[in-house]
Write an enzyme that holds these catalytic residues in place. Structure first.
Site, short mmCIF file in Angstrom:
data_model
loop_
_atom_site.label_atom_id
_atom_site.label_comp_id
_atom_site.label_asym_id
_atom_site.label_seq_id
_atom_site.Cartn_x
_atom_site.Cartn_y
_atom_site.Cartn_z
N GLU A 210 0.88 -1.18 0.00
CA GLU A 210 0.00 0.00 0.00
C GLU A 210 0.92 1.22 0.00
O GLU A 210 1.43 1.61 1.05
CB GLU A 210 -0.90 -0.01 1.25
CG GLU A 210 -1.87 -1.19 1.30
CD GLU A 210 -3.05 -1.03 0.33
OE1 GLU A 210 -3.28 0.08 -0.17
OE2 GLU A 210 -3.72 -2.04 0.07
N CYS A 244 -2.42 9.43 2.59
CA CYS A 244 -1.94 8.90 1.30
C CYS A 244 -2.92 9.18 0.17
O CYS A 244 -2.51 9.38 -0.97
CB CYS A 244 -1.70 7.40 1.41
SG CYS A 244 -3.17 6.50 1.95
P1 NAD Z 1 8.07 4.95 5.07
O1 NAD Z 1 8.13 4.15 3.81
O2 NAD Z 1 9.20 5.85 5.37
O3 NAD Z 1 7.93 3.98 6.36
C1 NAD Z 1 6.95 2.98 6.44
C2 NAD Z 1 7.45 1.84 7.32
O4 NAD Z 1 8.64 1.29 6.75
C3 NAD Z 1 7.79 2.25 8.75
O5 NAD Z 1 7.28 1.26 9.63
C4 NAD Z 1 9.31 2.27 8.75
O6 NAD Z 1 9.85 1.90 10.00
C5 NAD Z 1 9.67 1.24 7.73
N1 NAD Z 1 10.93 1.54 7.03
C6 NAD Z 1 11.40 2.76 6.68
N2 NAD Z 1 12.58 2.64 6.04
C7 NAD Z 1 12.84 1.32 5.95
C8 NAD Z 1 13.91 0.56 5.40
N3 NAD Z 1 14.94 1.13 4.80
N4 NAD Z 1 13.86 -0.78 5.50
C9 NAD Z 1 12.81 -1.40 6.09
N5 NAD Z 1 11.79 -0.72 6.66
C10 NAD Z 1 11.79 0.62 6.58
O7 NAD Z 1 6.68 5.74 4.99
P2 NAD Z 1 6.09 6.80 6.01
O8 NAD Z 1 6.89 8.04 5.96
O9 NAD Z 1 5.82 6.17 7.30
O10 NAD Z 1 4.65 7.06 5.33
C11 NAD Z 1 4.48 7.93 4.26
C12 NAD Z 1 4.26 7.21 2.96
O11 NAD Z 1 3.31 6.17 3.11
C13 NAD Z 1 3.66 8.14 1.90
O12 NAD Z 1 4.27 7.88 0.67
C14 NAD Z 1 2.19 7.73 1.85
O13 NAD Z 1 1.54 7.99 0.65
C15 NAD Z 1 2.30 6.26 2.13
N6 NAD Z 1 1.05 5.74 2.68
C16 NAD Z 1 0.30 4.89 1.93
C17 NAD Z 1 -0.91 4.43 2.41
C18 NAD Z 1 -1.77 3.50 1.61
O14 NAD Z 1 -2.71 2.94 2.17
N7 NAD Z 1 -1.52 3.31 0.33
C19 NAD Z 1 -1.34 4.82 3.68
C20 NAD Z 1 -0.54 5.67 4.43
C21 NAD Z 1 0.65 6.13 3.91
#
Ligand code: NAD
Length: 457
Positions: A210, A244
């Site tokens: 997602e 998102c």
């Molecule tokens: P992110 O990708 O930075 O982090 C998401 C998760 O991944 C966190 O739990 C984090 O700890 C983990 N993570 C981060 N870097 C990592 C790595 N290198 N290796 C493994 N795990 C890692 O995203 P965010 O800043 O928390 O959220 C924002 C993004 O999420 C935006 O792009 C938004 O559009 C998207 N989003 C999508 C939905 C959906 O339902 N499609 C919902 C909410 C947010």
């Protein structure tokens, strides 16, 4: 405290034992989850307020009620969803019957983003548990009070062999990703989604991704401009634009461009109040990194409304940018904050082509009553999901699958779609023993070929 290896092994043992194949067990588990969340609502509210200043009402509206609704919906329908589905059997197998059995995938890993820290792990967890799986939840580490409370509440009330929260950042996730699961559900950025998919490929674990992207919203002159502005202002600025599926940018027809901007300003003021900084209903930017990223997306020359920043408070006021074009810095990445660029279009074909130049959006919205335009956009643009004459709200209908396409994600969940995403569809053909035609056996004579062609075409 149990480590990753112990929890993964425990959950595998639980999945092997098969207790959760019993639908009543799953229903009891879901009801208990709702009860536990309800009993701890105050603590959940206080934690999220401490992290991002989210009010109790908004926490209920955008987090807890969403999970309750998902639980209620699953509890009501689970017996029906879980039943084997009889399907037709072709003549090639006569006499026989066929069915699809929904089998749990086993263990699941659910990794959440920070912007809706409760529902982005709990909602997929509802689907995973409803489908009879064990689940490890890895909430985002950024809202730290929130993830502490989630860990405490879940781990105190549920056996770690079927539901467990593990708190941590990249290091923990990297460790978790070394193991295989029935499914990994990841909510987060497209960039990290690629890291997750790469790691999951090593253990051939299927992923439900997602992700994010730039979601457009079209405004046509025939719409009710006031109501469109009101709905857009709410959907964009709730959670300070850190949603998102919030409209990332607007495409407004040039014949109503200025009129609509004025209406958008009025409605934004009404939705967030005259002094959002002092308001209990306007949440903060999650951290400095995001604050500075967003600050750089605001071109001061294009501010039509807002543009107030306070770094110490992590506050950015609702900001509307005017006369934006695709060369502007705010159009180069997903905004994910309270900044709304407004572009102008005169020919819909040109606007559609511009949208299609980028990755396929997670959401798309259009405000028009013209059925031909509605059909044109729905036919010509590929996107995850969306709404006509509203924004964001398609998310709340759990009859609709929620998910992206292309760079904005793969797979979907919510309601029955979530149950199916977390189940294996096991296909069973049941043959009878009283009849066995000789046609498939050698010798392959010419009459057998003729007969086969007659039957199968
Ligand atoms: P992110 O990708 O930075 O982090 C998401 C998760 O991944 C966190 O739990 C984090 O700890 C983990 N993570 C981060 N870097 C990592 C790595 N290198 N290796 C493994 N795990 C890692 O995203 P965010 O800043 O928390 O959220 C924002 C993004 O999420 C935006 O792009 C938004 O559009 C998207 N989003 C999508 C939905 C959906 O339902 N499609 C919902 C909410 C947010």
């Amino acid at each position: 405290m149990e480590g990753v290896k112990e929890i993964v092994e425990k959950q595998r043992e639980f999945a092997d034992k098969g207790d959760s194949k019993n639908v009543s067990f799953r229903i009891q588990l879901l009801l208990k989850l709702k009860k536990v969340l309800k009993e701890n609502e105050q603590e959940l509210n206080e934690a999220i307020y401490k992290d991002v200043k989210k009010s109790a009402f908004e926490t209920y509206l955008t987090e807890l009620s969403v999970v309750y609704h998902e639980i209620d919906f699953a509890v009501k329908n689970l017996k029906k969803w879980a039943k084997p589905v009889r399907v037709k059997t072709g003549i090639a197998n006569f006499p026989a019957s066929s069915k699809i059995i929904h089998e749990p995938l086993g263990t699941t890993l659910i990794i959440g983003a920070w912007n809706y820290p409760y529902q982005l792990v709990l909602n997929p967890a509802v689907a995973a548990l409803a489908a009879g799986n064990a689940a490890i939840l890895k909430p985002s580490e950024l809202p730290s009070t929130t993830s502490n409370v989630l860990e405490k509440i879940i781990n105190q009330n549920f056996d770690s062999s079927y539901l467990h929260v593990m708190k941590g950042s990249v290091e923990l996730t990297t460790e978790l990703l070394k193991y295989s699961y029935g499914k990994i559900c990841f909510t987060g950025s497209t960039q990290v989604g690629k890291i997750i998919a790469t790691a999951a490929a090593q253990t051939l674990t299927p992923t439900l991704l997602e992700l994010g992207g730039k979601s457009p919203c079209f405004v046509f002159p025939d719409t009710n401009l006031k109501l469109a502005a009101k709905r857009i202002a709410w959907g964009k600025f709730i959670n300070s634009g850190q949603t998102c599926i919030a409209p990332d940018y607007l495409y407004v027809h040039d014949s109503v461009y200025n009129e609509f901007l004025e209406e958008l300003k009025i409605q934004t003021q009404l939705v967030v109040g005259p002094t959002p900084k002092e308001s209990e209903s306007f949440i903060r930017i999650i951290n400095n990194k995001n604050f500075n990223r967003l600050k750089n997306l605001i071109d001061p020359a294009k501010i039509f409304y807002g543009g107030d920043l306070d770094e110490k408070e992590s506050y950015i006021s609702p900001t509307i940018l005017k006369d934006v074009n695709w060369g502007d810095v705010c159009m180069q990445e997903e905004i994910f904050g309270p900044i709304l660029p407004v572009l102008k279009f005169s020919e819909i074909d040109n606007a559609i082509n511009e949208v299609k130049r980028g990755p396929r959006p997670l959401a798309l919205y259009l405000f028009t009553s013209d059925k031909r335009i509605q059909d044109k956009i729905l036919n010509e643009v590929s996107f995850g999901g969306g709404a006509i004459n509203d924004v964001v709200m398609h998310f709340t209908n759990n009859y609709l699958p929620f998910g992206g396409v292309g760079q904005s994600g793969m797979g979907n969940y919510h309601g029955k779609h979530g149950f199916l995403s977390f189940s294996h569809q096991k296909s069973i053909l049941k043959k009878q023993l009283w009849f066995e035609p000789s046609i498939k056996y050698a010798p392959y004579t010419s009459w057998k070929l003729k007969f086969s062609k007659l039957i199968f075409g």
